[in-house]
Design a protein around this motif. Structure first.
Motif, short mmCIF file in Angstrom:
data_model
loop_
_atom_site.label_atom_id
_atom_site.label_comp_id
_atom_site.label_asym_id
_atom_site.label_seq_id
_atom_site.Cartn_x
_atom_site.Cartn_y
_atom_site.Cartn_z
N ASN A 66 1.28 -1.39 -0.10
CA ASN A 66 0.43 -0.02 0.50
C ASN A 66 0.67 1.19 -0.04
OD1 ASN A 66 -3.00 0.10 0.41
ND2 ASN A 66 -2.64 -1.82 1.58
N GLY A 67 1.84 1.38 1.01
CA GLY A 67 2.52 2.62 1.29
C GLY A 67 3.49 2.37 1.32
N LEU A 95 4.43 1.05 4.84
CA LEU A 95 4.56 0.07 5.69
C LEU A 95 5.30 -0.53 4.48
CD1 LEU A 95 2.57 -2.05 7.69
CD2 LEU A 95 3.01 -3.40 5.80
N ASP A 100 -4.68 1.23 3.77
CA ASP A 100 -3.56 1.71 4.78
C ASP A 100 -4.15 2.21 5.92
OD1 ASP A 100 -4.12 3.99 3.82
OD2 ASP A 100 -2.13 4.94 3.67
N GLU A 116 -8.28 -1.61 9.21
CA GLU A 116 -8.52 -2.86 9.52
C GLU A 116 -9.96 -3.48 9.60
OE1 GLU A 116 -7.39 -5.43 8.86
OE2 GLU A 116 -4.86 -4.56 8.58
N ARG A 126 -9.21 -11.60 4.68
CA ARG A 126 -8.11 -10.98 5.46
C ARG A 126 -6.93 -11.67 6.04
NH1 ARG A 126 -3.55 -6.75 4.42
NH2 ARG A 126 -3.98 -6.06 6.31
N HIS A 140 0.29 -7.98 11.62
CA HIS A 140 -0.23 -8.94 9.99
C HIS A 140 -0.24 -10.53 10.61
CE1 HIS A 140 -0.08 -4.70 7.82
NE2 HIS A 140 -1.04 -4.84 8.77
N VAL A 189 8.52 2.64 15.15
CA VAL A 189 9.75 3.46 13.51
C VAL A 189 10.05 4.90 13.61
CG1 VAL A 189 8.82 1.68 12.36
CG2 VAL A 189 7.40 3.62 12.92
N ASN A 230 13.58 4.40 10.73
CA ASN A 230 13.23 4.22 10.35
C ASN A 230 13.91 4.63 8.92
OD1 ASN A 230 9.37 3.20 8.83
ND2 ASN A 230 11.28 2.59 9.98
N TYR A 240 -5.55 11.87 7.83
CA TYR A 240 -4.38 12.17 8.84
C TYR A 240 -3.49 12.75 8.23
CZ TYR A 240 -0.71 9.04 8.46
OH TYR A 240 0.67 7.66 8.15
N LYS A 241 -2.84 12.64 6.88
CA LYS A 241 -1.41 12.96 6.12
C LYS A 241 -2.23 14.16 5.85
CE LYS A 241 0.06 8.78 4.69
NZ LYS A 241 1.07 8.30 5.32
N SER A 260 6.35 7.22 11.32
CA SER A 260 7.99 8.34 10.57
C SER A 260 7.99 8.97 9.28
CB SER A 260 8.64 6.81 10.68
OG SER A 260 9.74 7.12 9.47
N THR A 305 9.14 7.93 5.19
CA THR A 305 9.73 8.27 4.55
C THR A 305 10.47 8.79 3.12
OG1 THR A 305 8.75 5.39 3.82
CG2 THR A 305 10.15 5.65 5.95
O1 BZD Z 1 4.76 2.91 7.88
C1 BZD Z 1 3.08 3.39 7.39
C2 BZD Z 1 3.06 4.48 8.58
O2 BZD Z 1 2.15 5.14 8.44
C3 BZD Z 1 4.37 5.65 8.32
O3 BZD Z 1 4.39 6.11 9.64
C4 BZD Z 1 5.75 5.04 8.38
O4 BZD Z 1 6.90 5.53 7.98
C5 BZD Z 1 6.31 3.34 7.96
C6 BZD Z 1 6.91 2.44 8.04
O5 BZD Z 1 6.95 2.23 9.39
N1 BZD Z 1 1.77 2.71 7.70
C7 BZD Z 1 1.71 2.03 6.49
O6 BZD Z 1 2.39 1.81 5.36
N2 BZD Z 1 0.54 0.37 6.93
C8 BZD Z 1 -0.41 0.69 5.84
O7 BZD Z 1 0.16 0.57 5.13
C9 BZD Z 1 -1.22 -0.44 6.17
C10 BZD Z 1 -1.12 -2.07 5.56
C11 BZD Z 1 -2.46 -2.76 5.91
C12 BZD Z 1 -2.80 -2.24 7.25
C13 BZD Z 1 -2.65 -1.61 7.94
C14 BZD Z 1 -1.20 -0.77 7.08
#
Ligand code: BZD
Length: 835
Positions: free
Chosen positions: A133-134, A136, A288, A291, A297, A338, A452, A482, A572-573, A676, A678
């Motif tokens: 997703n992003g 994580l 992201d 849940e 899932r 997860h 992180v 991170n 939130y972003k 965090s 990134t």
């Molecule tokens: O993880 C992100 C945080 O929002 C960021 O601040 C951080 O830098 C990064 C890495 O630590 N979290 C996510 O990206 N989370 C998800 O993508 C996600 C996906 C499925 C379920 C819950 C969260």
């Protein structure tokens, strides 16, 4: 093993063993061989896609040779290994990365040119591997790169989704989702049809007694699905280590559909069973930080955890070591909650299958696992309903209840008479229905829990996991801030800047020791160097302007200030804060005289990011951005002074073009919400300045680069609760400048205002949870400063260079070494040429 094979046999194998191409000529031979035989094409019908495939196959052969050597050596030396369990690996493209890591990109470029192709055209044919997703998912990908580069014996385990994160199209300003089928012609995976695991679901638990009268439980499952391994080689940079990413794919356990049913004429249900099985690994959930508690899932989670653990345990058992040595040989890192079921599954294997006593098994489990938390947002904390878990995984639920019982007993002993504490820390939430709190299992079942970034790690200790600090003491909790891999996010994304730095520092060693960047500070005043630095930024902006033209049709002036916010769309972003700021800028420009406008710094506000398909507010934000773009971009009063761009389908390969081209980027989450971040690191490492709140890693970036080099604004995390409270009890005062923005929207300046009602009312009427209004004034004022400082290009350039020079801390290699030392206790293992 080695000794059991006769020498002549070994000799014959050695003689014919595959070898790697090392010259341009050999590369060309391999390329043409693959085009002609693997792809059954020729000079006459080799298009760019085939040229990509031919190049990828040639490099894949190289990787596979090194992968084999690495795996053999890791098996023979039998030292401690790391397994990184992540439901997401946001890898992006592999070819460019493979060429750079192997160090043969120049050879490939020349070879391709001889054969009639531009290397960039071949590279850009590749479909992103977008299994995430992003942040994580991207963090997991950066981990793999660093672990290989630093020679750690490490594997990733994930799911082989047939569909990655959806492709985003913007139609009439709205986000549309298109399935991302990415597996056709993917040369980077190796199916291991011989490596399969049967995974069970549903059914019931039988209780019986063994000869000694001990109770034994056995799980009689109701459904079996087969997991098939697919391996992806992960090359390190300038090393022989090539690690493995193992992705599991689901399939009907008989392999094919049920012939008995089929022959009996029950065609539909025969095919349906097969399809049900394949559904498990069919698609990545596109949320992201949310849940939703869907059964599929949970099935994905268990399927992947059980297959991975079976594999890990099978490998361990081959070593014939005692079970007590398991945590000395194996570290398993949980990327968020997860994979929490892996904790329960290992305990189940040890007690139900291997016959260990509970306590001994639990010591092994907690010695093995580490858990990384990525969020404090309540809606993102995973909980599963007890009835759902009871139905799908009856034996696991029993074990969870036992883990909880023993845990609560120990808590009660230490904190007698504190019933509130017991209900607060219980794994089971006493709601209707009851819920299993996954984060609590992850904490109780691990020896280390980390956040992180510093602020985030402090927050988890003082808010959501406070009681666990009281129970276990502070040592179970730690911080690992991170980082990002400089190979992809500097060298690959910004080859010219990387080359300029290498020129100044006398080589590319900074790519494996990023702290060497600090030597750049000596050149801050070097005229020629500064010019080259700024020329590179200009060319990167041209490259982005071309991308913008291609995907949006808008032409932007590359001399404008490029202001970028690219990341998942989330309240939130605060992309809404950004677009309200853009509207404010537009209204101010409209109110100016032509004379005043002449003094304005032209700006391009660039947005990109996907909204979860069910996230209405996020989708409204995208629609507002596009509606503003439609009005502003054709307003002749405004011209180049302001352009608004939404780049559709933001992904890793687009990020590689966007990050090097920004002048300023936005990291503006409500303080205390972004664990965090990134992308903030990616932008600064590429010489862009950032505007941000005191949140996540922004704080540490400020510490490293100096506060004169960053534009900070807004309320602090420690004040957020108070402000929210006041919104409800002290009356809510809308910021006057924001009020002007809302009025323009309500007047229909950007189309039918009813499309934006929920965005506005969430602030005006529903308490402004994300403090957009509270931070608006300071945000606008800070952007005015950005404009002012951008006019002093010399100062700006100095800030850019100084910041890059001070970014060494944010290398993923530092991160990986910290995990290795303080959580995993593993050592690197060098892979020599001969295994
Ligand atoms: O993880 C992100 C945080 O929002 C960021 O601040 C951080 O830098 C990064 C890495 O630590 N979290 C996510 O990206 N989370 C998800 O993508 C996600 C996906 C499925 C379920 C819950 C969260």
């Amino acid at each position: 093993v080695e000794a059991s094979i006769p020498e002549p046999l070994r000799e014959a194998w050695r003689k014919h063993s595959a070898s790697e191409f090392t010259s341009k000529d050999e590369f060309e031979r391999e390329f043409v061989r693959h085009i002609e035989t693997t792809l059954a094409r020729s000079l006459y019908n080799c298009d760019e896609l085939a040229a990509y495939s031919g190049t990828a196959l040639a490099f894949r052969d190289r990787l596979i040779i090194e992968w084999n050597r690495t795996q053999q050596r890791q098996t023979f030396t039998d030292q401690k290994r790391v397994y990184y369990l992540s439901l997401e690996f946001l890898m992006g493209r592999a070819l460019d990365n493979a060429m750079l890591n192997v160090g043969m990109k120049d050879i490939a470029r020349d070879g391709l040119a001889d054969l009639g192709f531009r290397i960039e055209d071949a590279i850009s044919q590749e479909h992103d591997a977008a299994l995430g997703n992003g942040g994580l998912g991207r963090l997991a990908a950066c981990f793999l790169d660093s672990m290989a580069t630093l020679n750690y014996p490490a594997w990733g385990y994930g799911l082989r989704y047939r569909y990655g994160i959806f492709k985003q199209e913007i139609v009439n300003g709205y986000q549309m989702e298109i399935p991302d089928y990415w597996l056709d012609n993917n040369p980077w995976e190796f199916p291991r049809h011989d490596i399969t695991v049967d995974i069970q679901f549903y059914g019931h638990v039988n209780k019986s007694y063994d000869e000694d009268g001990k109770v034994v439980y056995s799980w009689e499952a109701g459904e079996t699905v087969q997991a098939v391994a697919y391996d992806v080689p992960i090359p390190g940079y300038r090393t022989k280590t090539t690690n493995n990413l193992r992705l599991w794919s689901s399939k009907a356990s008989s392999g094919e559909f049920d012939f008995q049913k089929f022959n009996a004429g029950d065609y539909e249900s025969a095919v349906a069973d097969q399809q049900t099985a394949e559904t498990i690994s069919a698609v990545l959930y596109p949320n992201d930080n949310l849940e939703r508690g869907k059964e599929l899932r949970l099935k994905q989670q268990y399927f992947w955890c059980a297959a991975s653990l079976y594999d890990i345990v099978r490998r361990f058992k081959k070593t014939k070591r005692a079970w007590s040595e398991f945590p000395d040989q194996i570290a398993i890192q949980l990327n968020d909650t997860h994979p929490t079921l892996a904790i329960v599954e290992l305990q189940r294997i040890l007690i139900d299958v291997e016959g260990l006593e509970w306590d001994e098994a639990w010591r092994i489990v907690t010695g093995t696992f580490g858990y990384t938390n990525h969020t404090v947002l309540p809606e993102a904390l995973e909980k599963w309903s007890v009835p759902l878990m009871q139905n799908l995984l009856p034996r696991h639920l029993q074990i969870i209840y036992d883990i909880n019982l023993f845990f609560l007993q120990s808590v009660e002993k230490r904190f007698p008479n504190d019933r509130d504490m017991l209900s607060r820390v219980s794994i089971i939430e006493e709601s209707h229905p009851k819920m299993v709190r996954m984060a609590y299992i992850a904490i109780i079942g691990s020896h280390k829990v980390n956040g992180v970034a510093e602020l985030h790690s402090d927050l988890i200790k003082t808010t959501i996991f406070k009681d666990f600090v009281t129970i276990y003491g502070p040592d179970r909790f730690t911080n690992v801030t991170n980082g990002i891999t400089p190979r992809r996010w500097l060298h690959q994304a910004n080859p010219e800047l990387s080359a300029l730095i290498a020129d100044k520092l006398g080589g590319y060693d900074f790519l494996t020791d990023l702290t060497l960047l600090d030597k750049l500070e000596a050149f801050v005043d070097d005229k020629k160097f500064r010019q080259e630095w700024s020329d590179i930024k200009a060319r990167n902006k041209l490259r982005l302007a071309k991308l913008i033209k291609d995907v949006t049709g808008y032409s932007v002036n590359p001399n404008s200030l490029f202001d970028v916010q690219v990341k998942r769309i989330h309240e939130y972003k605060r992309q809404q804060l950004n677009i309200f700021g853009v509207i404010h800028r537009y209204l101010s420009l409209k109110a100016m005289t032509p004379e005043e406008r002449k003094k304005v710094v032209p700006r391009v506000s660039i947005f990109g990011g996907k909204a979860a398909p069910g996230y209405w507010m996020a989708k409204s934000i995208i629609y507002l951005i596009n509606s503003v773009a439609a009005v502003v971009n054709k307003d002749e009063d405004i011209g180049d002074l302001l352009k608004v761009i939404f780049i559709e389908d933001y992904n890793v390969s687009k990020a590689e073009i966007i990050c090097p081209a920004s002048d300023i980027s936005e990291h503006i989450s409500t303080a205390g919400t972004e664990a965090s971040g990134t992308s903030n690191m990616k932008f600064v490492l590429n010489g862009g300045l950032i505007i941000g709140t005191c949140d996540g890693a922004n704080i540490e970036i400020t510490r490293e680069i100096g506060e004169q080099n960053i534009f900070l604004f807004g309320n602090l995390a420690e004040d957020v609760d108070d402000l929210r409270h006041r919104h409800f009890y002290g009356g809510f005062q809308l910021d006057p400048q924001l009020k002007r923005v809302f009025e323009a929207i309500k007047e229909g300046t950007f189309g039918d205002p009813s499309s934006f009602t929920s965005l506005i009312s969430s602030i005006e009427e529903h308490g402004d949870y994300y403090l957009v209004s509270d931070d608006f004034n300071s945000y606008i004022a800070t952007h005015d400063m950005v404009d002012k400082e951008f006019q002093n290009q010399e100062e700006w350039l100095a800030k850019s260079i100084t910041s890059v020079a001070r970014m060494g801390f944010f290398s993923m290699d530092r991160v990986t070494n910290e995990y290795a030392d303080s959580i995993w206790n593993v050592e690197p293992l060098d892979i020599e040429d001969e295994a």
